[in-house]
Write an enzyme that holds these catalytic residues in place. Structure first.
Site, short mmCIF file in Angstrom:
data_model
loop_
_atom_site.label_atom_id
_atom_site.label_comp_id
_atom_site.label_asym_id
_atom_site.label_seq_id
_atom_site.Cartn_x
_atom_site.Cartn_y
_atom_site.Cartn_z
N ARG A 285 0.82 -1.20 0.00
CA ARG A 285 0.00 0.00 0.00
C ARG A 285 0.86 1.26 0.00
O ARG A 285 2.02 1.21 0.38
CB ARG A 285 -0.85 0.05 1.27
CG ARG A 285 -1.86 -1.04 1.37
CD ARG A 285 -2.60 -0.97 2.69
NE ARG A 285 -1.77 -1.38 3.80
CZ ARG A 285 -2.15 -1.35 5.08
NH1 ARG A 285 -3.36 -0.90 5.39
NH2 ARG A 285 -1.35 -1.74 6.03
N ASP B 139 0.16 5.37 1.51
CA ASP B 139 -0.81 6.16 2.28
C ASP B 139 -1.36 7.34 1.48
O ASP B 139 -0.83 7.69 0.43
CB ASP B 139 -0.12 6.70 3.54
CG ASP B 139 -0.03 5.65 4.63
OD1 ASP B 139 -0.82 4.68 4.58
OD2 ASP B 139 0.82 5.78 5.52
N ARG C 234 9.16 7.62 6.31
CA ARG C 234 8.76 8.95 6.77
C ARG C 234 9.32 9.26 8.16
O ARG C 234 9.64 10.41 8.46
CB ARG C 234 7.23 9.09 6.73
CG ARG C 234 6.72 9.22 5.30
CD ARG C 234 5.22 9.06 5.20
NE ARG C 234 4.51 10.03 6.02
CZ ARG C 234 3.19 10.00 6.22
NH1 ARG C 234 2.45 9.05 5.67
NH2 ARG C 234 2.62 10.92 6.97
#
Lengths: 248, 248
Positions: A51, A53, A199
């Site tokens: 995935r 975000d 991140r």
């Protein structure tokens, strides 16, 4: 006869609630499955390398799907791009072995994170880079990044709300470089990543780059295996899933 | 006491139905007037150097407004940028003579138009450049542009649905240059522009750049004074109002 196809896709994450299908949300998976289902005249599901975000971009996301349609790569790209919205582009499609799996067979991923140093906000790049007003010491960030290369327990760089137990991952390389004037790019290659790992790494490096933390702090943070010790999660709009690599 | 202020503003045109206030539409003027009216506690109207169409950007649009508030340029910028949405940025504010008028006193404007040559569509630049898949001959476009420099009747380069009678304008310079790999920028400076003039000029130059028309066609088109003789109006997303100049 059913064929399996591997597809490389790019998307501007700004207009999506992330990659994965969610009820009543515009997602990348939803848009692609809708087009494939229309073309195929029966439901097609796609399986991606993983995935991304909301707000996160892809330059080289990979997915596979099965279809009875027989077309070459060029024909698939033309057909898909004609039907997909403008913020998604299919870059290549190829027929693969029925055993190929976009997630399980991925052996390396590269993420890039783009930061623009600017004292005045720039309306034109707000969705495609992270704008930072402080000046950043690239050399210090490069030094700190070296602590992370190799196999480590990355618990300090994993979102707290994860169900993953084993937090050992291998980072193959991290580069920090000025690519244009005022633009810094982080390039992180690894065999696998935890949730929000890139991140949180970038968020921590930025705090070192501005002088809020020292280069040596990075080692202490890594060894602490504690999310509360690392920096803020850097915002999504600077992050790009750049490439997914598979063994030949 | 009422003060007059001159403001330089940039905006990403992608999210706006153009500059000028229209019923039930999100426009640049509406957003700015809303913020100034809140700050001023009474209705403030702004007067710009001119409109921009839906999707067209500004790097240096200029407007003026009157306010009883007394703040220096830095304070105005901080306050306005804190309240304005992210796709608008106020770059400078200065107190000017009560006689200053952003539209009537403008003596030169510069527009820039950005074209990206790409065989595959690029999701990340779709709102900030015009993507062209054919290859473009920059030298031919430079040669053709020379015909337009000077004072001419630009009827061939004015949208047909205009009420303007006098279509004589002066173009001070047109530059066509490759600024990055695969990106071509048109820079047009003039004392005044007709409706859609830059976009029709660029649309015509692009047809010369791809070989659909010849360099010499540009002179014939200019002399025809007929909109049906020139090229297509180039799309809005490549166009930037770059700078508005005033006599000191």
């Amino acid at each position: 006869m059913v064929n399996r196809y591997k597809c490389v896709v790019g998307y501007d994450g700004a207009g999506f609630s992330g990659y994965q299908v969610q009820p009543n949300k515009r997602t990348v998976q939803l848009e692609i499955e809708r087009v494939l289902t229309t073309m195929n005249k029966s439901t097609v599901k796609i399986v991606s390398s993983g995935r991304t975000d909301a707000g996160v971009h892809a330059v080289g996301q990979v997915f596979h799907f099965d279809s009875t349609l027989e077309m070459d790569g060029h024909q698939w790209c033309r057909a898909l791009n004609a039907m997909l919205p403008e913020d998604i582009v299919v870059k290549s499609t190829e027929r693969v072995s029925p055993n190929f799996h976009a997630r399980y067979d991925a052996c390396q991923k590269e993420y890039r994170y783009k930061v623009q140093q600017t004292t005045m906000r720039d309306p034109f790049t707000r969705n495609v880079v992270t704008q930072v007003s402080q000046s950043l010491d690239t050399k210090k960030m490069q030094e700190a990044a070296r602590y992370l290369v190799g196999e480590h327990d990355f618990s300090s760089f994993c979102a707290a709300n994860t169900s993953v137990v084993d937090k050992v991952r291998t980072i193959i390389s991290i580069e920090v470089q000025e690519v244009y004037q005022n633009q810094i790019e982080f390039r992180v290659v690894g065999s696998g990543f935890l949730y929000n790992m890139v991140r949180i790494i970038v968020g921590t490096l930025l705090e070192i780059g501005t002088g809020k933390r020292t280069v040596e702090d990075m080692n202490r943070i890594l060894e602490a295996r504690d999310r509360t010790k690392s920096g803020k999660t850097a915002p999504p709009q600077g992050l790009y899933l750049w490439e997914v690599r598979y063994d030949e």
